[in-house]
Design an enzyme around this catalytic site. Sequence first.
Site: not given
Ligand SMILES: NC(=O)c1ccc[n+]([C@@H]2O[C@H](COP(=O)([O-])OP(=O)(O)OC[C@H]3O[C@@H](n4cnc5c(N)ncnc54)[C@H](OP(=O)(O)O)[C@@H]3O)[C@@H](O)[C@H]2O)c1
Length: 267
Positions: A46, A85, A109, A134
Amino acid sequence: MPALHQAGDHLTAPTSKDADLRDHTGVRNAIRESRPDWVILSAAYTDVDGCESHRELAFAVNFQGAINVTEAARDAGARLLFVSTDYVFDGNKRLPYETGDLRNPTGVYGETKARAEEKLLEILPEVCIARTSWLFGHGGKCFPATILKLASTRPGLSVVNDQRGSPTFTRDLASAIVQLCHASARGIVHVTNSGDCTWYDFATEIVRESGLATTVKPVTTAEFPRPAKRPAYSVLSAESLHAYDIRMPAWQDALRRYLQSPPVAQP
Ligand SMILES: NC(=O)c1ccc[n+]([C@@H]2O[C@H](COP(=O)([O-])OP(=O)(O)OC[C@H]3O[C@@H](n4cnc5c(N)ncnc54)[C@H](OP(=O)(O)O)[C@@H]3O)[C@@H](O)[C@H]2O)c1
């Protein structure tokens, strides 16, 4: 995901150490062993700026990894909910994006997620794609936590005021995801807290709600160039969510609950 436990469902939450998304066999085994009704794919690479310099890794995790999970879910007879996203859009609209609007990501991304959405719909037409935006919540880095940390050490902060979206509390997203699974949802659904704001508005509300004296100054994206271009406008229409009779609280209400609530222990 406390929302799942409240609904009486059982949750297995493999970490990246249990099953790396890039490991086709590992993913397949993890899904087969837990015999799920639903697989919720929220894991992703992410780091929006990091994706620009690590394009291959971004596609390996977010595109090929998502395919691995989808094929394993299909072969195990499980349904799949893929968390996607607002960054699949270019941000040129000035009205909320509808689920059928053209994907046109501005960075790597968003590109990985957009291509994954298309491919997943091909592999598993009954997939549910929940686009959110967000995110903030306990247990990791997020915008309110960063603002609070900075505000405690600086008298003033500069925050961009020309990117508009909908902040979304992870607890509200989790609750909506559980409801979508129970409703046997399919297709693309937009899941964000209601209302929208700029990052500057969001920061101002965080500081105000926390009773801090820090001043927040609005600045432009051009003043703070980043490797990845972000959409200037990525508000998502709630019509697809309302079709399942699911309503999301306003982002200000969600922020208040986040600021007042202690983190919940992970299951
Ligand atoms: N953050 C935002 O604002 C936002 C907005 C829209 C959509 N999203 C979507 O919402 C979801 C969650 O986002 P987030 O920001 O909460 O994510 P995050 O905090 O970055 O957490 C990502 C998770 O994915 C795991 N991960 C990464 N690479 C991996 C791999 N190769 N194999 C297995 N697990 C893996 C990480 O595990 P490790 O920590 O062990 O690496 C972590 O637990 C994502 O799909 C993202 O695209 C996020």
